[in-house]
Design an enzyme around this catalytic site. Sequence first.
Site, PDB file in Angstrom:
ATOM      1  N   GLY A   1      10.295  -5.158   2.329  1.00  0.00           N
ATOM      2  CA  GLY A   1      11.038  -5.099   1.070  1.00  0.00           C
ATOM      3  C   GLY A   1      11.518  -6.430   0.522  1.00  0.00           C
ATOM      4  O   GLY A   1      12.314  -6.462  -0.421  1.00  0.00           O
TER       5      GLY A   1
ATOM      6  N   TRP B   1       9.932  -8.818  -1.279  1.00  0.00           N
ATOM      7  CA  TRP B   1       9.556  -9.036  -2.683  1.00  0.00           C
ATOM      8  C   TRP B   1      10.327  -8.082  -3.599  1.00  0.00           C
ATOM      9  O   TRP B   1      10.713  -8.453  -4.704  1.00  0.00           O
ATOM     10  CB  TRP B   1       8.040  -8.852  -2.880  1.00  0.00           C
ATOM     11  CG  TRP B   1       7.213 -10.013  -2.414  1.00  0.00           C
ATOM     12  CD1 TRP B   1       7.512 -10.881  -1.409  1.00  0.00           C
ATOM     13  CD2 TRP B   1       5.944 -10.435  -2.947  1.00  0.00           C
ATOM     14  NE1 TRP B   1       6.511 -11.817  -1.281  1.00  0.00           N
ATOM     15  CE2 TRP B   1       5.535 -11.566  -2.193  1.00  0.00           C
ATOM     16  CE3 TRP B   1       5.101  -9.970  -3.959  1.00  0.00           C
ATOM     17  CZ2 TRP B   1       4.325 -12.234  -2.455  1.00  0.00           C
ATOM     18  CZ3 TRP B   1       3.897 -10.622  -4.210  1.00  0.00           C
ATOM     19  CH2 TRP B   1       3.525 -11.743  -3.470  1.00  0.00           C
TER      20      TRP B   1
ATOM     21  N   ASP C   1       4.314   1.337  -0.086  1.00  0.00           N
ATOM     22  CA  ASP C   1       3.758   0.827   1.171  1.00  0.00           C
ATOM     23  C   ASP C   1       3.364   1.996   2.071  1.00  0.00           C
ATOM     24  O   ASP C   1       3.921   3.082   1.989  1.00  0.00           O
ATOM     25  CB  ASP C   1       4.747  -0.078   1.916  1.00  0.00           C
ATOM     26  CG  ASP C   1       4.032  -1.049   2.856  1.00  0.00           C
ATOM     27  OD1 ASP C   1       3.982  -2.259   2.539  1.00  0.00           O
ATOM     28  OD2 ASP C   1       3.477  -0.610   3.890  1.00  0.00           O
TER      29      ASP C   1
ATOM     30  N   ASP D   1      -0.428   5.526   0.699  1.00  0.00           N
ATOM     31  CA  ASP D   1      -1.581   4.619   0.750  1.00  0.00           C
ATOM     32  C   ASP D   1      -2.044   4.368  -0.680  1.00  0.00           C
ATOM     33  O   ASP D   1      -2.468   5.300  -1.376  1.00  0.00           O
ATOM     34  CB  ASP D   1      -2.700   5.278   1.579  1.00  0.00           C
ATOM     35  CG  ASP D   1      -3.883   4.352   1.779  1.00  0.00           C
ATOM     36  OD1 ASP D   1      -4.020   3.351   1.028  1.00  0.00           O
ATOM     37  OD2 ASP D   1      -4.685   4.625   2.687  1.00  0.00           O
TER      38      ASP D   1
ATOM     39  N   ASP E   1       1.198  -7.767  -2.477  1.00  0.00           N
ATOM     40  CA  ASP E   1       1.211  -8.584  -1.255  1.00  0.00           C
ATOM     41  C   ASP E   1       0.526  -7.774  -0.150  1.00  0.00           C
ATOM     42  O   ASP E   1       0.711  -8.054   1.026  1.00  0.00           O
ATOM     43  CB  ASP E   1       2.662  -8.927  -0.889  1.00  0.00           C
ATOM     44  CG  ASP E   1       2.770 -10.113   0.069  1.00  0.00           C
ATOM     45  OD1 ASP E   1       1.820 -10.927   0.127  1.00  0.00           O
ATOM     46  OD2 ASP E   1       3.794 -10.231   0.759  1.00  0.00           O
TER      47      ASP E   1
ATOM     48  N   LYS F   1      -2.218 -11.208  -3.268  1.00  0.00           N
ATOM     49  CA  LYS F   1      -2.567 -12.022  -2.107  1.00  0.00           C
ATOM     50  C   LYS F   1      -4.073 -11.899  -1.842  1.00  0.00           C
ATOM     51  O   LYS F   1      -4.622 -10.797  -1.891  1.00  0.00           O
ATOM     52  CB  LYS F   1      -1.816 -11.481  -0.882  1.00  0.00           C
ATOM     53  CG  LYS F   1      -1.932 -12.390   0.344  1.00  0.00           C
ATOM     54  CD  LYS F   1      -1.841 -11.640   1.658  1.00  0.00           C
ATOM     55  CE  LYS F   1      -0.567 -10.956   2.007  1.00  0.00           C
ATOM     56  NZ  LYS F   1       0.446 -11.863   2.552  1.00  0.00           N
TER      57      LYS F   1
HETATM   58  N1  SAM Z   1       5.833  -8.404   0.368  1.00  0.00           N
HETATM   59  C1  SAM Z   1       6.389  -7.834   1.581  1.00  0.00           C
HETATM   60  C2  SAM Z   1       7.782  -8.400   1.770  1.00  0.00           C
HETATM   61  O1  SAM Z   1       8.166  -9.309   1.044  1.00  0.00           O
HETATM   62  O2  SAM Z   1       8.522  -7.906   2.621  1.00  0.00           O
HETATM   63  C3  SAM Z   1       5.496  -8.081   2.781  1.00  0.00           C
HETATM   64  C4  SAM Z   1       4.205  -7.316   2.689  1.00  0.00           C
HETATM   65  S1  SAM Z   1       3.241  -7.327   4.154  1.00  0.00           S
HETATM   66  C5  SAM Z   1       2.620  -8.951   4.166  1.00  0.00           C
HETATM   67  C6  SAM Z   1       1.814  -6.415   3.694  1.00  0.00           C
HETATM   68  C7  SAM Z   1       2.044  -4.933   3.540  1.00  0.00           C
HETATM   69  O3  SAM Z   1       0.890  -4.322   2.950  1.00  0.00           O
HETATM   70  C8  SAM Z   1       2.242  -4.190   4.884  1.00  0.00           C
HETATM   71  O4  SAM Z   1       3.549  -3.671   4.949  1.00  0.00           O
HETATM   72  C9  SAM Z   1       1.202  -3.078   4.834  1.00  0.00           C
HETATM   73  O5  SAM Z   1       1.661  -1.837   5.334  1.00  0.00           O
HETATM   74  C10 SAM Z   1       0.903  -2.976   3.338  1.00  0.00           C
HETATM   75  N2  SAM Z   1      -0.367  -2.326   3.032  1.00  0.00           N
HETATM   76  C11 SAM Z   1      -1.596  -2.632   3.520  1.00  0.00           C
HETATM   77  N3  SAM Z   1      -2.518  -1.783   3.046  1.00  0.00           N
HETATM   78  C12 SAM Z   1      -1.851  -0.917   2.214  1.00  0.00           C
HETATM   79  C13 SAM Z   1      -2.259   0.204   1.441  1.00  0.00           C
HETATM   80  N4  SAM Z   1      -3.533   0.617   1.422  1.00  0.00           N
HETATM   81  N5  SAM Z   1      -1.330   0.867   0.713  1.00  0.00           N
HETATM   82  C14 SAM Z   1      -0.032   0.466   0.753  1.00  0.00           C
HETATM   83  N6  SAM Z   1       0.414  -0.582   1.467  1.00  0.00           N
HETATM   84  C15 SAM Z   1      -0.486  -1.266   2.198  1.00  0.00           C
END
Ligand code: SAM
Length: 226
Positions: free
Chosen positions: A79, A81, A97, A113, A137, A177
Amino acid sequence: MKRPSIPSSRGLSVSVKTAKRRSAASARWLARQLNDPYVTAAKQQGWRSRAAFKLLELDDRFHLIKRGARVLDLGAAPGGWTQVAVRRGASSVLAVDLLQVDPLPGATILQADFTDADMPERLVALLGGEADLVLSDMAPNTTGHAATDHIRIVALAEMAVDFAIRVLTPGGGFVAKVFQGGSERQMLDNLKRHFAQVKHAKPPASRKESSELYVVALGFKGRTEG
Ligand code: SAM
């Protein structure tokens, strides 16, 4: 809001011994966390993740988060961002997420998802109107095989682009990203058709040894063009 102080790494060094039950990889991870000024600053300043600094730095440079903006935050856990978007004046933030995100005042959180077939309709309904900024992200679990990881993250970013084009208001912005690796040409071409400016950025908070970088697209041209 008050600008966050951007951390410096000077004077910090903590070494971690490999205990019997701690693998070399987890000892390396722990040492990196303990020696990372962004991790320390995130704790001190109340950000849920060190990743918050990446968006703070991107926002300082590109002025992404406008006061009163509606923001969609894809891949939001834990959380960081989302907090940045709320604290920098967004009027509503929809955070999505796969993982659970603890409640955050000012944000609507959806554990789902993003690649699910019904997700675009669900998100459009939850947004209740056009978005001013779409952030992604999202990062799939890495396999350690750089080419595979690159293809997987670009696939997620491409889906985020398609969705952004569907929901953004004219003038809106998009951030995603990606990892360096060269297969995002099609995505960049698509962005260039729909946005006035498209740039790559590696904010200082993004670790130098990581091939991660961000695509920033500004000035959405609207759905009638391109
Ligand atoms: N921006 C976040 C923060 O500031 O705390 C960090 C994000 S983290 C680098 C990447 C996130 O992408 C993970 O929590 C992962 O569960 C999520 N993610 C990956 N594939 C996803 C999908 N298909 N749908 C939703 N979330 C996804």
